[in-house]
Design a protein around this motif. Structure first.
Motif, mmCIF file in Angstrom:
data_model
loop_
_atom_site.group_PDB
_atom_site.id
_atom_site.type_symbol
_atom_site.label_atom_id
_atom_site.label_comp_id
_atom_site.label_asym_id
_atom_site.label_seq_id
_atom_site.Cartn_x
_atom_site.Cartn_y
_atom_site.Cartn_z
ATOM 1 N N SER A 163 0.843 -1.202 0.000
ATOM 2 C CA SER A 163 0.000 0.000 0.000
ATOM 3 C C SER A 163 0.878 1.251 0.000
ATOM 4 N N PHE A 164 2.020 1.201 0.704
ATOM 5 C CA PHE A 164 2.955 2.330 0.670
ATOM 6 C C PHE A 164 3.513 2.514 -0.739
ATOM 7 N N VAL A 165 3.857 1.406 -1.392
ATOM 8 C CA VAL A 165 4.360 1.459 -2.772
ATOM 9 C C VAL A 165 3.299 2.066 -3.689
ATOM 10 N N ALA A 166 2.050 1.657 -3.512
ATOM 11 C CA ALA A 166 0.960 2.196 -4.336
ATOM 12 C C ALA A 166 0.766 3.688 -4.088
ATOM 13 N N LEU A 167 0.903 4.113 -2.849
ATOM 14 C CA LEU A 167 0.769 5.540 -2.550
ATOM 15 C C LEU A 167 1.878 6.355 -3.224
ATOM 16 N N VAL A 168 3.086 5.838 -3.194
ATOM 17 C CA VAL A 168 4.200 6.534 -3.856
ATOM 18 C C VAL A 168 3.950 6.602 -5.359
ATOM 19 N N ASP A 169 3.428 5.518 -5.931
ATOM 20 C CA ASP A 169 3.105 5.519 -7.365
ATOM 21 C C ASP A 169 2.041 6.559 -7.706
ATOM 22 N N MET A 170 1.176 6.898 -6.726
ATOM 23 C CA MET A 170 0.132 7.910 -6.939
ATOM 24 C C MET A 170 0.626 9.310 -6.543
ATOM 25 N N ASP A 171 1.929 9.430 -6.276
ATOM 26 C CA ASP A 171 2.539 10.701 -5.852
ATOM 27 C C ASP A 171 1.966 11.220 -4.534
ATOM 28 N N VAL A 172 1.675 10.290 -3.636
ATOM 29 C CA VAL A 172 1.239 10.635 -2.281
ATOM 30 C C VAL A 172 2.374 10.213 -1.359
ATOM 31 N N TYR A 173 2.918 11.199 -0.640
ATOM 32 C CA TYR A 173 4.101 10.946 0.178
ATOM 33 C C TYR A 173 3.835 11.281 1.642
ATOM 34 N N LEU A 174 4.734 10.785 2.491
ATOM 35 C CA LEU A 174 4.632 11.074 3.923
ATOM 36 C C LEU A 174 4.793 12.570 4.175
ATOM 37 N N VAL A 175 5.760 13.166 3.491
ATOM 38 C CA VAL A 175 5.988 14.606 3.628
ATOM 39 C C VAL A 175 5.332 15.281 2.434
ATOM 40 N N GLY A 176 4.589 16.300 2.688
ATOM 41 C CA GLY A 176 3.888 17.011 1.623
ATOM 42 C C GLY A 176 2.518 17.418 2.119
#
Length: 193
Positions: free
Chosen positions: A110-123
């Motif tokens: 799910s973290f990998v999928a979030l990064v693929d959607m340009d959703v990051y922890l910082v931002g």
């Protein structure tokens, strides 16, 4: 003198709980408080604006199913332990443990999928909250998987059976709690993303 003994015999027993179970319940209350505070902060921060809208990763649906199925197998193992059916106990514990590990792998994806959607922890705060919710839950789930493995090993050492259920009862309580917590978080995120 006989009246005195009759009175003592009729005294009610205080409600008692195993100290380890009591500690587990206190711990679970603190976890509930942490996530209640986080979900409240989420709602307050969301109302301030500047909120990134995105779909939740599809893997969350799969991990939700995995944790439900693992709870079912763990409960089956618990019922088997109460009946001293050690083979079913061990099978249930193995399946619940493997599914617990599968849930953790799913959370990683799910973290990998979030990064693929340009959703990051910082931002944007919406992404930050999502990482915090899932990461903090995964951290607690690691402790749950360790607990499952400990009880699994104990079952192979004949330390879990109908006359020795404290560790099994605590494991079941904690795992069901973690499953319910995930379902709450997932539903909350679905309704408020």
């Amino acid at each position: 003198m006989e009246e005195k003994f009759a009175y003592i015999e009729g005294a009610e027993q205080p409600i008692a709980m195993h100290p380890k179970k009591f500690s587990l319940w206190l711990f679970m209350v603190t976890v509930v408080m942490i996530f209640a505070g986080l979900t409240s902060a989420y709602i307050v921060r969301q109302s301030e604006g500047n909120w990134l809208e995105f779909d939740l990763p599809a893997v969350f649906y799969y991990t939700s199913g995995i944790i439900i199925i693992s709870s079912i197998f763990l409960h089956w193992a618990y019922l088997s332990a109460k009946k001293d059916n050690l083979m079913q106990l061990r099978i249930g514990m193995v399946i619940a443990s493997v599914l617990g590990l599968a849930f953790l792998v799913g959370q990683w994806y799910s973290f990998v999928a979030l990064v693929d959607m340009d959703v990051y922890l910082v931002g944007n705060p919406s992404g930050s909250f999502l990482y915090i919710f899932t990461g903090l839950h995964a951290l607690h789930l690691v402790s749950g998987v360790i607990f499952l493995i400990i009880v699994l090993i104990s079952s192979f050492r004949y330390k879990v059976h109908s006359q020795s259920m404290v560790s099994m009862e605590m494991c079941v309580t904690y795992w069901h709690f973690l499953g319910a917590l995930w379902l709450y978080l997932f539903t909350f995120m679905l309704l408020n993303h």
